[in-house]
Write an enzyme that holds these catalytic residues in place. Structure first.
Site, PDB file in Angstrom:
ATOM      1  N   CYS A   1       0.883  -1.238  -0.261  1.00 21.48           N
ATOM      2  CA  CYS A   1       0.055   0.166  -0.464  1.00 21.48           C
ATOM      3  C   CYS A   1       0.733   0.669  -0.016  1.00 21.48           C
ATOM      4  O   CYS A   1       1.340   1.304  -1.319  1.00 21.48           O
ATOM      5  CB  CYS A   1      -0.653  -0.172   1.086  1.00 21.48           C
ATOM      6  SG  CYS A   1      -2.699   0.789   0.751  1.00 21.48           S
TER       7      CYS A   1
ATOM      8  N   HIS B   1      -2.618  -5.812   1.717  1.00 22.15           N
ATOM      9  CA  HIS B   1      -2.568  -5.695   2.568  1.00 22.15           C
ATOM     10  C   HIS B   1      -1.932  -7.337   2.878  1.00 22.15           C
ATOM     11  O   HIS B   1      -3.682  -7.936   3.575  1.00 22.15           O
ATOM     12  CB  HIS B   1      -3.192  -5.010   4.000  1.00 22.15           C
ATOM     13  CG  HIS B   1      -2.761  -3.618   3.724  1.00 22.15           C
ATOM     14  ND1 HIS B   1      -2.494  -3.013   4.578  1.00 22.15           N
ATOM     15  CD2 HIS B   1      -3.271  -2.996   2.614  1.00 22.15           C
ATOM     16  CE1 HIS B   1      -2.450  -1.884   4.109  1.00 22.15           C
ATOM     17  NE2 HIS B   1      -2.951  -1.530   2.884  1.00 22.15           N
TER      18      HIS B   1
ATOM     19  N   GLU C   1      -0.077  -8.853   4.910  1.00 20.90           N
ATOM     20  CA  GLU C   1      -0.197  -9.242   6.878  1.00 20.90           C
ATOM     21  C   GLU C   1      -1.118  -8.571   7.241  1.00 20.90           C
ATOM     22  O   GLU C   1      -1.629  -9.707   8.672  1.00 20.90           O
ATOM     23  CB  GLU C   1       1.105  -7.622   7.416  1.00 20.90           C
ATOM     24  CG  GLU C   1      -0.529  -6.583   7.224  1.00 20.90           C
ATOM     25  CD  GLU C   1      -0.755  -5.306   6.283  1.00 20.90           C
ATOM     26  OE1 GLU C   1      -0.364  -4.300   6.239  1.00 20.90           O
ATOM     27  OE2 GLU C   1       0.086  -5.769   4.704  1.00 20.90           O
TER      28      GLU C   1
END
Length: 235
Positions: free
Chosen positions: A87, A196, A198
């Site tokens: 991002c 994302h 994560e």
């Protein structure tokens, strides 16, 4: 060996802690790094996390791309170290000219937050080898300036040379050209994407799947790929 993956914190970083957690869950050692330092602390790979570095002033990622540590990031990338920009980190990588193209405001001028289907277009990078080309994955997306752009020549080149790493499926959430969600450099060690990974590494906290709510862990493949890439070089 224990693979050490550095996560760089910039002023305004939001997801650096989550990125460190994802690294740990994947089996590597997370190493916190600071944007104002020139020391990469001997890490094996790097993550530039999401957030709103410097308040997204000027252009998202533009000021962070000039941070002191980015000189070391550029040198490490040139030497072949795996580097992932997520991002805002993706925005930094294009502003630093480590990845082609650019990112602009979403087409609808609104901040978007959703679980996003992606297709893996290139499974031969340091961050995608755990996937298969054509595989569909679901990764959370949250951004306001995620529209991928490039001039006609650059777009044709990255498409022809396999530098499109991920493509949006089902819906193009931000007006990105050719539904591009992420790209890689020519060497395949530097990857950037707007969604994302994560946030999809631990059951109970990821996207919904057909098996159960919040059970999606497709993001683990990114960090597992980097661990494998580092181990292969060390072998």
């Amino acid at each position: 060996m224990t693979v050490r993956i550095g996560v760089i914190t910039f002023p305004g970083s939001l997801d650096d802690g989550d990125a460190q957690r994802a690294v740990r869950i994947a089996g590597a050692e997370p190493v916190a790094l600071w944007h104002g330092s020139h020391d990469l602390d001997g890490v094996d790979a790097l993550v530039l996390p999401g957030g709103f570095s410097y308040g997204d002033y000027l252009r998202s990622g533009a000021i962070a791309a000039l941070s002191p540590i980015m000189a070391e990031v550029k040198d490490a990338a040139a030497a072949g170290m795996p580097v992932l920009g997520i991002c805002n980190g993706f925005q930094m990588l294009v502003e630093a000219h480590l990845l082609p193209g650019g990112l602009i405001r979403n087409a609808n001028q609104q901040f978007i937050r959703r679980d996003q289907r992606l297709r893996v277009e290139n499974a031969d990078t340091a961050w995608t080898s755990a996937f298969e080309s054509g595989q569909e994955i679901v990764i959370p997306l949250k951004n306001g300036e995620g529209g991928y752009i490039a001039d006609t020549e650059t777009l044709a080149r990255i498409e022809g040379e396999g530098q499109v790493a991920f493509r949006y499926l089902g819906v193009n959430p931000n007006g990105s050209l050719n539904d591009i969600a992420g790209v890689t450099n020519e060497r395949g060690n530097v990857v950037g994407l707007m969604p994302h990974p994560e946030h999809a590494t631990e059951p109970g906290f990821g996207p919904d799947t057909a098996a159960a709510m919040r059970s999606g862990v497709d993001g683990l493949g990114f960090f597992a790929s980097a661990i494998a890439a580092v181990a292969a070089v060390a072998a």
